[in-house]
Design a protein around this motif. Structure first.
Motif, short mmCIF file in Angstrom:
data_model
loop_
_atom_site.label_atom_id
_atom_site.label_comp_id
_atom_site.label_asym_id
_atom_site.label_seq_id
_atom_site.Cartn_x
_atom_site.Cartn_y
_atom_site.Cartn_z
N LYS A 153 7.80 -22.10 15.70
CA LYS A 153 7.27 -21.68 14.42
C LYS A 153 7.92 -20.35 14.02
N ILE A 154 8.25 -20.22 12.76
CA ILE A 154 8.82 -18.97 12.26
C ILE A 154 7.69 -18.02 11.88
N ILE A 155 7.71 -16.83 12.50
CA ILE A 155 6.73 -15.79 12.24
C ILE A 155 7.50 -14.51 11.96
N ASN A 156 7.30 -13.92 10.79
CA ASN A 156 8.02 -12.71 10.39
C ASN A 156 9.53 -12.87 10.54
N ASN A 157 10.04 -14.00 10.09
CA ASN A 157 11.48 -14.31 10.10
C ASN A 157 12.06 -14.46 11.51
N ILE A 158 11.22 -14.63 12.52
CA ILE A 158 11.68 -14.85 13.89
C ILE A 158 11.14 -16.21 14.35
N ASN A 159 12.02 -17.03 14.91
CA ASN A 159 11.62 -18.35 15.41
C ASN A 159 11.01 -18.19 16.81
N TYR A 160 9.75 -18.60 16.94
CA TYR A 160 9.02 -18.47 18.20
C TYR A 160 8.74 -19.85 18.81
N PHE A 161 8.69 -19.86 20.14
CA PHE A 161 8.15 -21.00 20.89
C PHE A 161 6.71 -20.61 21.22
N LEU A 162 5.75 -21.46 20.82
CA LEU A 162 4.34 -21.21 21.06
C LEU A 162 3.76 -22.35 21.88
N SER A 186 3.65 -17.13 23.91
CA SER A 186 4.53 -16.95 22.76
C SER A 186 5.77 -16.20 23.19
N ILE A 187 6.94 -16.70 22.75
CA ILE A 187 8.20 -16.02 23.06
C ILE A 187 9.21 -16.35 21.96
N PRO A 188 9.99 -15.35 21.52
CA PRO A 188 11.05 -15.67 20.56
C PRO A 188 12.01 -16.71 21.17
N CYS A 189 12.40 -17.68 20.37
CA CYS A 189 13.26 -18.76 20.88
C CYS A 189 14.57 -18.24 21.45
N ASP A 190 15.07 -17.13 20.92
CA ASP A 190 16.34 -16.61 21.45
C ASP A 190 16.18 -15.95 22.81
N MET A 204 12.47 -17.13 29.87
CA MET A 204 11.06 -17.51 29.74
C MET A 204 10.30 -17.34 31.06
N GLU A 205 10.91 -17.69 32.18
CA GLU A 205 10.21 -17.58 33.45
C GLU A 205 9.86 -16.13 33.77
N ASP A 206 10.69 -15.19 33.31
CA ASP A 206 10.40 -13.78 33.53
C ASP A 206 9.27 -13.30 32.64
N SER A 207 8.94 -14.05 31.61
CA SER A 207 7.93 -13.65 30.63
C SER A 207 6.56 -14.25 30.90
N GLU A 208 6.39 -14.98 31.98
CA GLU A 208 5.10 -15.62 32.25
C GLU A 208 3.96 -14.62 32.30
#
Length: 98
Positions: free
Chosen positions: A22-31, A48-52, A57-61
């Motif tokens: 989903k795009i939130i504030n012009n940033i594409n996120y994976f939710l 929630s994490i920016p797709c880029d 992602m594993e470091d962001s758990e």
């Protein structure tokens, strides 16, 4: 509101939720959202994490939110506050987050 079928499945201990980009504030996120009932309480998950940044992602758990609630109403409020859309909830495909 969740469908009656989803509520029945959650109350029987099954995980229900969904993943979406989903795009939130012009940033594409994976939710990712999930809910299930276990040992008398409702466990909710939101991630929630920016797709880029998906390659790390594993470091962001540690950024994942996992909350426990006594009532379904409280659990649904948590999902809603974090932007969850109940009409998207279904059986989780792939690895379940909770």
């Amino acid at each position: 509101m969740l469908s009656e079928k989803n509520i029945e499945n959650i109350n029987s201990g099954k995980t229900r939720g969904y993943s979406v980009e989903k795009i939130i504030n012009n940033i594409n996120y994976f939710l990712e959202y999930a809910i299930k009932k276990s040992e008398g309480e409702y466990i909710c998950y939101f991630f929630s994490i920016p797709c880029d940044q998906m390659d790390v992602m594993e470091d962001s758990e540690s950024d994942a939110k996992i909350e426990r609630f006594e009532s379904l109403e409280e659990a649904l409020k948590f999902i809603q506050i974090n932007g969850g859309e109940f009409d998207r909830f279904s059986a989780f495909k792939g690895v379940k987050p909770i």
